[in-house]
Design a protein around this motif. Sequence first.
Motif, PDB file in Angstrom:
ATOM      1  N   LYS A   1      38.771  54.141  35.339  1.00 61.05           N
ATOM      2  CA  LYS A   1      37.890  54.631  36.403  1.00 61.05           C
ATOM      3  C   LYS A   1      38.132  53.879  37.706  1.00 61.05           C
ATOM      4  O   LYS A   1      38.091  54.470  38.793  1.00 61.05           O
TER       5      LYS A   1
ATOM      6  N   ASP B   1      35.806  46.886  35.402  1.00 61.86           N
ATOM      7  CA  ASP B   1      34.615  47.718  35.256  1.00 61.86           C
ATOM      8  C   ASP B   1      33.873  47.859  36.581  1.00 61.86           C
ATOM      9  O   ASP B   1      32.707  48.250  36.602  1.00 61.86           O
TER      10      ASP B   1
ATOM     11  N   GLY C   1      25.472  51.393  37.360  1.00 64.97           N
ATOM     12  CA  GLY C   1      25.456  52.833  37.533  1.00 64.97           C
ATOM     13  C   GLY C   1      26.751  53.416  37.028  1.00 64.97           C
ATOM     14  O   GLY C   1      27.495  52.772  36.281  1.00 64.97           O
ATOM     15  N   SER C   2      27.045  54.663  37.430  1.00 64.60           N
ATOM     16  CA  SER C   2      28.321  55.286  37.068  1.00 64.60           C
ATOM     17  C   SER C   2      28.627  56.362  38.083  1.00 64.60           C
ATOM     18  O   SER C   2      27.742  56.829  38.815  1.00 64.60           O
ATOM     19  N   ASP C   3      29.900  56.771  38.113  1.00 56.22           N
ATOM     20  CA  ASP C   3      30.257  57.840  39.036  1.00 56.22           C
ATOM     21  C   ASP C   3      29.658  59.173  38.582  1.00 56.22           C
ATOM     22  O   ASP C   3      29.656  60.145  39.315  1.00 56.22           O
TER      23      ASP C   3
ATOM     24  N   ILE D   1      30.350  50.025  41.905  1.00 57.58           N
ATOM     25  CA  ILE D   1      29.471  50.408  40.803  1.00 57.58           C
ATOM     26  C   ILE D   1      29.907  49.636  39.566  1.00 57.58           C
ATOM     27  O   ILE D   1      31.072  49.686  39.166  1.00 57.58           O
ATOM     28  N   HIS D   2      28.984  48.896  39.008  1.00 57.48           N
ATOM     29  CA  HIS D   2      29.259  48.127  37.777  1.00 57.48           C
ATOM     30  C   HIS D   2      29.113  49.104  36.617  1.00 57.48           C
ATOM     31  O   HIS D   2      28.020  49.317  36.100  1.00 57.48           O
ATOM     32  N   ASP D   3      30.235  49.673  36.174  1.00 62.30           N
ATOM     33  CA  ASP D   3      30.203  50.881  35.356  1.00 62.30           C
ATOM     34  C   ASP D   3      30.569  50.607  33.897  1.00 62.30           C
ATOM     35  O   ASP D   3      31.711  50.756  33.496  1.00 62.30           O
ATOM     36  N   HIS D   4      29.593  50.155  33.120  1.00 58.56           N
ATOM     37  CA  HIS D   4      29.734  50.160  31.658  1.00 58.56           C
ATOM     38  C   HIS D   4      28.369  49.916  31.043  1.00 58.56           C
ATOM     39  O   HIS D   4      27.505  49.289  31.663  1.00 58.56           O
TER      40      HIS D   4
END
Length: 765
Positions: free
Chosen positions: A466, A548, A581-583, A670-673
Motif C-alpha cells: 500500500k 505500514d 486509519g486506511s485508504d 495513515i498508519h494502516d494496519h
Amino acid sequence: MRTTPEEKFAISICLPVYQGEQFLAEAIESVLAQTHTNFELIIVDDCSSDRTASIVESYLDRDPRIRFFKNKERLGLFENYNACLRLARFDYIKPFAQDDRLEPTFLARCLETLQKHPEVVLVSARRNWISESGEDLSHVYGTPFASDYFEDSSPCPGTIVIEESLRRIENFIGEPTCVMFRFSDRTKVFDPAFNHMGDLDLWLRLLKEGDFAFIDDTLTSFRRHANNTTNTNLKTLAIAPDLMRFYNNFNNYCSLDAQQFLENSVALIAAQYKSIVSSDSNQVSLFQQLSRFELEALLGKTLLAMDSKPDFDLEELKLAESASRLETKLRELLEDPVWRMTRPIREIRKLFLNDTNLSEYRTVGWSQRDYVYYLAKEIRSIKMSRSYKLKRLFKGPGSSQSKSLPRMLSRLKSNATLERQNGSLAQTTLKSQPLQVLLDGHFDSASASAPQISVLIGYMRHSPIKTLAALLKQSKENSPPSSNTFEVICVDASGDNKLEAELSEWIKNNQLPANWRILKAARGGRAFANNIALKEARAPLVLFLGSDFVPADSNFVERHLRFHQESENHNLIAVGGAFFGSDGGYEPTKFQKWLDRSGRTFGEVFTVEPGDFPERFFYVANTSLRKDLVIRAGFFDEAFEADAWDDFEFGLRLFSLGCRSKLVEDCLCIHDHPVSFLERIEVMKTAARAAAVLDTKVPGEFDWHKELEILPRKYLGSALREYCRYLVSKESVNLERFWEQSLKAAFNSTYRKDIEHHHKLLLAR
C-alpha cells in the motif's frame, strides 16, 4: 578411545536409523559430499522392516568409511544413538538423522570452530526447515536460534546457555543434525528415559564442562513430515513427562524455582495441545478420539506426572488422587489475591446478568468421577475468566528481582560507559549478506541526474504494497518534468516467502519508475534493513518511511523536499505525523484513537503545535534529513533486532551532532494496519527487550526509567481497579487508564526479566 596422530581430525558421524527408506539415501549422499573427508559414518539399524538395510548395503562397497550394524532387538531412538556412540572411534562426534541433510561444508566449519576454541565443547549451526519434497519451509516454522539470544558470535559460557534454555524452555541449540561435540568423556551419552528432550538434555550436560559456539550460517536442513520422530512426539504429548526430569537435572543452573518452571511447562504443553487439536491431518489423532471427560482427565494426569518421581506409572492413577490434586489447585485459585480483588466484578455480573461464574458446590449423590469432573470444571471456569487471563498477561517478577534492579542497571551502565570510552562500543557495520533483486530498473546514473531525495523503506512485519502504491501514484502525478524528484529503495528483510511472492506479483502488475529498487536481504531487524537502504541511496536527502505508513496525499514527498530546500539550518530533521486509519476509510477503534491521542505508539503525539514538539524526537516511520548527517552519525546499530529503540539510539547520536527535530504538519501518513489491545501488549514486550539492549549499550538516565521504579504488580493492580470502575461507570476515561496501566505492566515486567539476563551475561564475562 583416543585418536592416533594420523586421525587427529577424524570425525565419527552417528546415524541411527529405523524405517528410513524414504530419505536415507539423500542423508547418506549429503555426508559423502562433505569437503572434510576424514570421517567414519556409523549406521545402526534399529530392526527396520522396510528397505533400510538394502539401501545402506548398496553403499558399503562404494565407500569404506561407512560402517553398518544391526540391533538384535528394538532399542528406541536415544538408546540407538548410544549404540552408535559406543562404536565411535574418534573424539569428534557428529550426530545425524535419517531424514535430514548436511551442507557440504558442515564438518569443516564445525571442526574449524572446535580447533580454534579449545574451551568449546559443543558447536551448533543454523538450519532451515524442509518438506518431504525438499521445499524450504523456514518461513512456516519460526524455531529460535542461539543468535536470537546471544549478541555476538564468540563462544558463550555453558552455564549461561543452560540457564537460558531452562528460562525459555526452548532448544535454540538445535536438533542432533545441527550439532557436533567433543567426546572425551565417554560416560556422557543420551538418557533413554527421555521421550522427546533427550538431545537437549545431553547438550546441556556437555555444557556443564565448557563453552558453546554457534555458527550463524545455514549448514543443515531439518525435514518436517508426518512420520518423523518430532511429529510423533507432539501427537502423543511425549514432551510432558520429560519436563520435570529435565528441570531436576539442571535446577542448580536456573534462576526459576520449580513452581515457575512448572508454569512455563504447562504453557508449553498447552501450545503443543493446541497444535494437535487444530491439525488439518485427515488421520484422527489419539486426542480426537477421547471424550471430553477423558481428555480432561488425561491432561490432569500429565500435570501429575510432571510432579511425580521418574518411575511414575500413569496407568496406576486413581480418581481419588486426581481429586486431591484438583482440590488443592482450586483452593489456590480461590485464594489468589487477584481473584479475590476482582470479586466485585463478579458480584455485579451476578446482579445484572444472572451470571454465576462458579457453580454451586454440592457432593450429595455424586460419584468420585462426578466430583473430579466438577473440580476440573471449576478450575477451567476460573482460568477462562477475564480476571485470570488478565493476571497471566502481566505476571511479573517477584520483589527479590525488583530490589536488585537499580544495582543491575547501575552496573550495566557503568560497563557501557567504560566500553564506550575504550572504543569497544563502535556502531555495527553492514553485515556481509547477498541481496536478491526483486526490482531493478537499471537506472543509468551516468546519463541522468541523481534524484533529489531517496525514500527508504526497510521493513520486517508489515507488507509495504500500500505504501509503494501511494508513492507510485505520486510519481505518476508529478511526472514529467519531475519524474526524477525521488527514488524509492525498499529492502525486504522479513524472511517471509509468502510476502515476497505477493510483492513480486505486485511488481509484475505495475509499471514502476526506472529509479526504483526493491531488494530482498537475509532475515534481519529494521536497523539491518535501513542500513542496506542507506548504502544504496544516491540522493543528498533521505526520507525514512515505515512499510505500514501510507502517505495521506500525492504531495507527501514534495513537502518533505520543500522543507529542506526552504530551511537555512541544515541540521534540522523533518518529522511527519501519523494517525490510524486506511485508504478504505474505515473508522479506527476506540483503542486506536486512544493510542493516537496518548502518544503510546511512538512515545509522542503528533497533534501538538510544531513549536511544542520535542526537539530530541526521532523515528524512522516518517522522517527526513540530509544524508551527510546520517553518514556522520554512523549506521544504525544492528544489535537491535526488532523494530524498536534502534531509531531512538540513532537519534541520540544525531542530537550529539547538533541536529534538532521539527514537526511538519502537512507531511501526514495513515498508519494502516489492524491494532488490538492484546497485539499492543506483545509489542510492549518486544519494546521492553529492545530497551534492555539499549541500557547495556548507552549510559545515561532516560525519562522512562522512572516507570521502572514501580513494581509491575502495582501497575497491574491499578489496571484492575480501573477496569472495575469502567464496568460500573462505563466511563471511557477508566477504560483508557486500564489500557495505559496494562501497557506499562507488560513493558515493566518483560524489561525486568531481560535486564536480569543481560546482567548475568555481564557477570559471566
